[in-house]
Scaffold this active site. Structure first.
Site, short mmCIF file in Angstrom:
data_model
loop_
_atom_site.label_atom_id
_atom_site.label_comp_id
_atom_site.label_asym_id
_atom_site.label_seq_id
_atom_site.Cartn_x
_atom_site.Cartn_y
_atom_site.Cartn_z
N ASN A 115 113.40 55.69 94.22
CA ASN A 115 113.37 54.28 94.56
C ASN A 115 113.74 53.43 93.36
O ASN A 115 113.44 53.76 92.22
CB ASN A 115 112.00 53.88 95.13
CG ASN A 115 111.03 53.38 94.08
OD1 ASN A 115 111.10 52.21 93.68
ND2 ASN A 115 110.16 54.26 93.59
N PHE A 119 110.18 45.83 92.15
CA PHE A 119 109.05 44.92 92.40
C PHE A 119 109.40 43.86 93.45
O PHE A 119 109.26 42.65 93.20
CB PHE A 119 108.59 44.23 91.11
CG PHE A 119 107.82 45.10 90.16
CD1 PHE A 119 107.34 46.35 90.53
CD2 PHE A 119 107.54 44.65 88.86
CE1 PHE A 119 106.61 47.14 89.64
CE2 PHE A 119 106.82 45.43 87.96
CZ PHE A 119 106.37 46.68 88.36
N SER A 177 106.80 51.04 85.66
CA SER A 177 107.83 51.14 86.70
C SER A 177 109.19 51.11 86.02
O SER A 177 109.43 50.28 85.13
CB SER A 177 107.69 50.02 87.71
OG SER A 177 106.59 50.26 88.54
N ASN A 179 112.08 50.23 87.15
CA ASN A 179 113.11 49.38 87.75
C ASN A 179 113.04 47.92 87.35
O ASN A 179 113.73 47.09 87.93
CB ASN A 179 113.05 49.52 89.27
CG ASN A 179 113.18 50.97 89.69
OD1 ASN A 179 114.14 51.64 89.32
ND2 ASN A 179 112.20 51.48 90.42
N THR A 180 112.19 47.58 86.39
CA THR A 180 112.15 46.22 85.85
C THR A 180 112.53 46.33 84.38
O THR A 180 111.80 46.96 83.60
CB THR A 180 110.74 45.61 86.02
OG1 THR A 180 110.48 45.47 87.41
CG2 THR A 180 110.64 44.25 85.35
N LYS A 215 98.62 51.92 84.09
CA LYS A 215 99.41 52.99 84.70
C LYS A 215 100.60 53.32 83.81
O LYS A 215 101.37 52.42 83.46
CB LYS A 215 99.89 52.57 86.10
CG LYS A 215 100.65 53.67 86.83
CD LYS A 215 100.77 53.37 88.30
CE LYS A 215 101.56 54.43 89.04
NZ LYS A 215 101.66 54.14 90.48
N ASN A 244 103.46 57.17 86.89
CA ASN A 244 104.46 56.52 87.74
C ASN A 244 105.61 57.49 88.01
O ASN A 244 105.50 58.68 87.69
CB ASN A 244 104.95 55.24 87.03
CG ASN A 244 105.21 54.13 88.02
OD1 ASN A 244 105.90 54.33 89.01
ND2 ASN A 244 104.66 52.95 87.77
C1 LIG Z 1 109.00 53.73 97.34
C2 LIG Z 1 108.04 53.74 96.21
C3 LIG Z 1 107.61 52.53 95.69
C4 LIG Z 1 106.72 52.52 94.62
N1 LIG Z 1 106.28 51.33 94.14
C5 LIG Z 1 105.36 51.32 93.14
C6 LIG Z 1 104.84 50.09 92.68
O1 LIG Z 1 105.16 49.01 93.17
N2 LIG Z 1 103.96 50.14 91.65
C7 LIG Z 1 103.54 51.31 91.08
O2 LIG Z 1 102.72 51.30 90.16
N3 LIG Z 1 104.01 52.50 91.53
C8 LIG Z 1 104.89 52.53 92.54
N4 LIG Z 1 105.35 53.72 93.01
C9 LIG Z 1 104.92 54.97 92.35
C10 LIG Z 1 103.76 55.62 93.05
O3 LIG Z 1 102.62 54.80 93.04
C11 LIG Z 1 103.41 56.97 92.39
O4 LIG Z 1 103.00 56.73 91.07
C12 LIG Z 1 104.59 57.93 92.36
O5 LIG Z 1 105.35 57.82 93.55
C13 LIG Z 1 104.15 59.38 92.20
O6 LIG Z 1 103.35 59.81 93.27
P1 LIG Z 1 103.95 60.67 94.51
O7 LIG Z 1 104.76 61.77 93.93
O8 LIG Z 1 102.74 61.12 95.28
O9 LIG Z 1 104.78 59.71 95.30
C14 LIG Z 1 106.25 53.76 94.08
C15 LIG Z 1 106.68 54.96 94.63
C16 LIG Z 1 107.56 54.97 95.68
C17 LIG Z 1 108.01 56.28 96.26
#
Ligand SMILES: Cc1cc2nc3c(=O)[nH]c(=O)nc-3n(C[C@H](O)[C@H](O)[C@H](O)COP(=O)(O)O)c2cc1C
Length: 372
Positions: A115, A119, A177, A179-180, A215, A244
């Protein structure tokens, strides 16, 4: 329940990923959770899964990770699916659209997602308004970010803390994150130190001692891990969320979208994020509760995170691939694993995996891709 998800799951998978997500959120807002397994009074969790942390009683350690419910539209529906806690956000102070679409890619064969949402957020006004309308039961954390065009990130996090402190069970400063632009630089020692010193003061000034967590990214060197652990202990923050998404790409990814820019989550993130988690546990000597996130898709995965040092775990990507039945599967499998190893509680199992030291980043690492 699993039956219904089996029926609609394939249809959702044929939709563009973001449209499928929006449809799911709308259905949950309209009360469709009970068709997916949510119950107003979920069956009690096995007592072995219960834990008290930061003065909060967690019935089970399995949480929903940030990003699924960015605007706090369905925290209670997600709690009713059996999650022990739900993290909403990332929310930015002012609304912003995020990056142009497409920005969300499903890597089916790799059980992963990339992704680069950037934000997208409805902003603090709408999130706080929704949270203030809740009848509070169940643990809901709020993950805070900064607007893309904000120069001093500390201002945005401070605003998030002031506005959300009374509405959240815990707050998260998201500095990881990918992407910022510039966000992950806030993890560097000097910047992180002054940021967190200021933010813990802002939190204290609210008069509300809401736990403040940070985080972090999985793409950290051993020196960066050491710096973060030290700053975390010195500034007195309440916990770390590890981790993350990653900007790195394992060479064995096979899906069509594998080289899209953005953060990779899911199965390929499990090993590197667990290695960083274990390192953070070693460096903080168990003095700071850790939340383990990254690639959890089974009870065994959740148990491995706990044994590596996590007191709580979170997931996102596997929920998309497997559906909501996964939450109950993980909880019951985890209870069995704990009991069969003779642990009477999660707390007893935290950090019991043999420590592999020194931390060898080369082993955990996957080749780096240019940042999104
Ligand atoms: C589509 C998507 C959007 C995400 N948006 C955020 C976010 O806004 N803030 C954040 O701290 N992590 C975000 N994450 C990261 C997740 O919270 C998590 O840390 C990461 O996906 C690893 O866990 P997983 O493998 O179970 O998905 C996002 C993940 C995905 C897939």
């Amino acid at each position: 329940m699993a039956g219904l998800y089996r029926l609609i799951g394939p249809a959702l998978r044929r939709l563009p990923r973001e449209a499928a997500h929006e449809l799911t959120l709308r259905a949950l807002e309209l009360g469709a959770g009970r068709f997916l397994g949510a119950t107003a009074a979920p069956e009690p969790d096995p007592p072995v899964l219960a834990q008290r942390l930061w003065g909060l009683d967690f019935a089970n350690p399995v949480g929903l990770a940030a990003g699924y419910d960015k605007d706090a539209r369905v925290p209670d529906a997600m709690l009713q699916l059996g999650f022990g806690f739900v993290e909403v956000g990332t929310v930015t102070p002012r609304p912003q659209p995020g990056n142009p679409k497409p920005r969300l890619f499903r890597l089916e064969q790799d059980q992963a997602i990339i992704n680069r949402m950037g934000f997208n957020s409805g902003g603090l006004d709408s999130v706080c308004e929704r949270l203030s309308r809740r009848i509070r039961s169940g643990i809901v954390g709020v993950n805070l970010g900064k607007n893309r065009n904000t120069v001093d990130a500390a201002d945005d996090y401070a605003e998030g803390i002031r506005r959300a402190a009374r509405l959240a069970d815990y707050l998260v400063v998201n500095v990881s994150s990918p992407n910022t632009p510039g966000l992950r630089d806030l993890q560097h020692r000097a910047m992180l130190g002054s940021l967190l010193e200021g933010l813990t003061k802002v939190r204290d000034q609210t008069g509300c001692r809401v736990p403040l967590l940070v985080k972090v990214a999985p793409d950290l060197t051993s020196e960066e891990c050491e710096d973060i652990a030290q700053v975390a202990l010195e500034t007195g923050i309440d916990g770390l969320i590890v981790s993350n998404t990653t900007v790195e790409r394992p060479p064995d990814l096979v899906s069509r979208h594998a080289q899209e820019a953005g953060g990779l989550s899911g199965r390929p993130l499990f090993a590197p994020s667990t290695a960083i988690l274990a390192e953070m546990y070693r460096l903080t000597q168990g003095r700071l509760p850790l939340i383990g996130v990254g690639g959890i898709a089974s009870a065994e995965d959740a148990y491995a995170k706990i044994r590596a040092g996590a007191s709580l775990v979170q997931l996102y990507t596997a929920l998309v691939f497997t559906g909501p039945a996964l939450v109950r599967q993980i909880k019951s499998g985890l209870a069995t694993l704990l009991r069969s190893d003779g642990f009477a509680s999660i707390a007893e199992a935290v950090g019991t995996a043999p420590i592999r030291q020194p931390f060898n980043r080369a082993e955990a690492a996957i080749p780096r891709q240019t940042s999104a």
